[in-house]
Design a protein around this motif. Structure first.
Motif, PDB file in Angstrom:
ATOM      1  N   SER A 167       0.908  -1.401  -0.045  1.00 38.38           N
ATOM      2  CA  SER A 167       0.137   0.122  -0.101  1.00 38.38           C
ATOM      3  C   SER A 167       0.858   1.348   0.126  1.00 38.38           C
ATOM      4  CB  SER A 167      -0.781   0.224   1.330  1.00 38.38           C
ATOM      5  OG  SER A 167      -1.707  -1.225   1.290  1.00 38.38           O
ATOM      6  N   ARG A 203      -1.660  -4.425  -0.794  1.00 40.87           N
ATOM      7  CA  ARG A 203      -2.986  -4.284  -1.680  1.00 40.87           C
ATOM      8  C   ARG A 203      -3.477  -5.616  -1.962  1.00 40.87           C
ATOM      9  NH1 ARG A 203      -3.543   1.074  -3.991  1.00 40.87           N
ATOM     10  NH2 ARG A 203      -1.842   2.233  -3.334  1.00 40.87           N
ATOM     11  N   CYS A 208      -6.353  -1.470  -0.381  1.00 40.38           N
ATOM     12  CA  CYS A 208      -5.409  -1.238   0.579  1.00 40.38           C
ATOM     13  C   CYS A 208      -5.425  -1.704   2.113  1.00 40.38           C
ATOM     14  CB  CYS A 208      -4.960   0.213   0.561  1.00 40.38           C
ATOM     15  SG  CYS A 208      -4.293   0.902  -0.948  1.00 40.38           S
TER      16      CYS A 208
END
Length: 340
Positions: A167, A203, A208
């Motif tokens: 993320s 992710r 996320c």
């Protein structure tokens, strides 16, 4: 609503595909995904409810489509466009009003669908597994490693050895470096008795996760909430942050503003005498972007509703000494915050 989008995640939300060189144009019931020849094969396989247009000059292709339709007003998010790119539309299409709507896609995406919540929950679960993997590394080979090596190992653990994208760039900080909320890795080495702050996420199908833990490095290392530090001062700060974290989650309700939820955590830390050390917001929305609406901050005016996903992450920071943060993602469901 007639709109033109440039942000990659905003485009993905609309049609299920995006790339780093694409535009999305919606005019009435028609929609186009404009991209270049590197991406058109994949785009035509994956994009839904949009005609794929191949073009070497994306703005020129968008202008052509806009000229061919009787349109007077098109909205866009000014945060996603450069001045030069927008002028490339406005100066050559003077008959169309391009209306800026800040956070256009973020506002549309604030309340997550059930399938999005399921993806975010899975991302959070996989993120927790990554933390567990990293803890095992710390126990078996982490002592004596520099933060730079720990950062590398955290990336490997959080990505499940490359299975998932991250993320954001993980934060791995020892002792005084943890006093910097967005610390960069240094040459500090990890030893027994240290404080270690880790902020990381991954992710899952583009959605996320985001989690922070602060741990005591002893004979064993874990990222559970219950931590015991050798320093009474650090322990007091840790217990206060944990109380703020737990209180905000337990007392948050649908119908509160972001500022009211922020206040739930901030009040605990202020009453504990460490209010000046809480230097950032309590949280932020999470979705296709790691930072989305709603913002759980002093200035958060958004009313939180069921289906919104956001973080609760109070922290305290003492420059030159240590920092502590505890973070979890929650979804507002049936009027209450539920940890994902």
């Amino acid at each position: 609503m007639d709109c033109i989008l440039r942000d990659e995640n905003a485009i993905y939300y609309e049609c299920g595909y995006s790339s780093d060189n694409a535009l999305y144009l919606r005019l009435g019931s028609e929609a186009w995904l404009i991209t270049d020849s590197r991406y058109t094969v994949e785009a035509r396989e994956a994009a839904r409810d949009a005609e794929v247009v191949e073009a070497s000059d994306l703005l020129k292709a968008a202008r052509s489509l806009l000229r061919s339709r009787a349109v007077k007003r098109v909205v866009y998010d000014p945060k996603d466009w450069s001045v030069a790119a927008m002028r490339g539309l406005e100066t050559k299409l003077p008959h169309i009003r391009f209306a800026p709507v800040p956070d256009l896609s973020h506002r549309k995406r604030m309340i997550k669908r059930d399938d999005e919540i399921a993806l975010l929950k899975r991302a959070a679960e996989l993120g927790r597994e990554g933390f567990d993997t990293f803890a095992r590394y710390l126990e078996t080979g982490g002592l004596g490693s520099r933060e730079k090596r720990l950062h590398f190992e955290a990336e490997a653990a959080m990505s499940h050895r490359g299975e998932y994208a991250l993320s954001f760039d993980p934060i791995v900080a020892i002792n005084a470096n943890a006093a910097k909320p967005h610390a960069l890795p240094t040459d500090l080495t990890l030893k027994k008795g240290d404080l270690l702050l880790v902020d990381a996420g991954l992710r899952y199908r583009r959605y996320c996760s985001d989690r922070t833990r602060t741990a005591f490095v002893g004979e064993s290392v874990h990222f559970g909430d219950a931590q015991r530090f050798a320093s009474p001062r650090i322990q007091k700060a840790y217990d206060l942050v944990r109380k703020a974290h737990d209180t905000a989650i337990a007392r948050a309700r649908a119908g509160m503003t972001g500022a009211q939820i922020d206040r739930l955590a901030r009040e605990v830390i202020e009453k504990g005498g460490m209010g000046e050390a809480f230097v950032h917001s309590t949280g932020h929305g999470v979705g296709l972007d790691i930072h989305e609406m709603p913002y759980i901050s002093k200035r958060g005016t958004t009313v939180v509703e069921d289906g919104m996903v956001f973080t609760i992450e109070p922290g305290v920071y003492f420059p030159g000494e240590f920092g502590i943060r505890i973070e979890d993602m929650v979804v507002m469901r049936n009027g209450r915050a539920e940890v994902l």
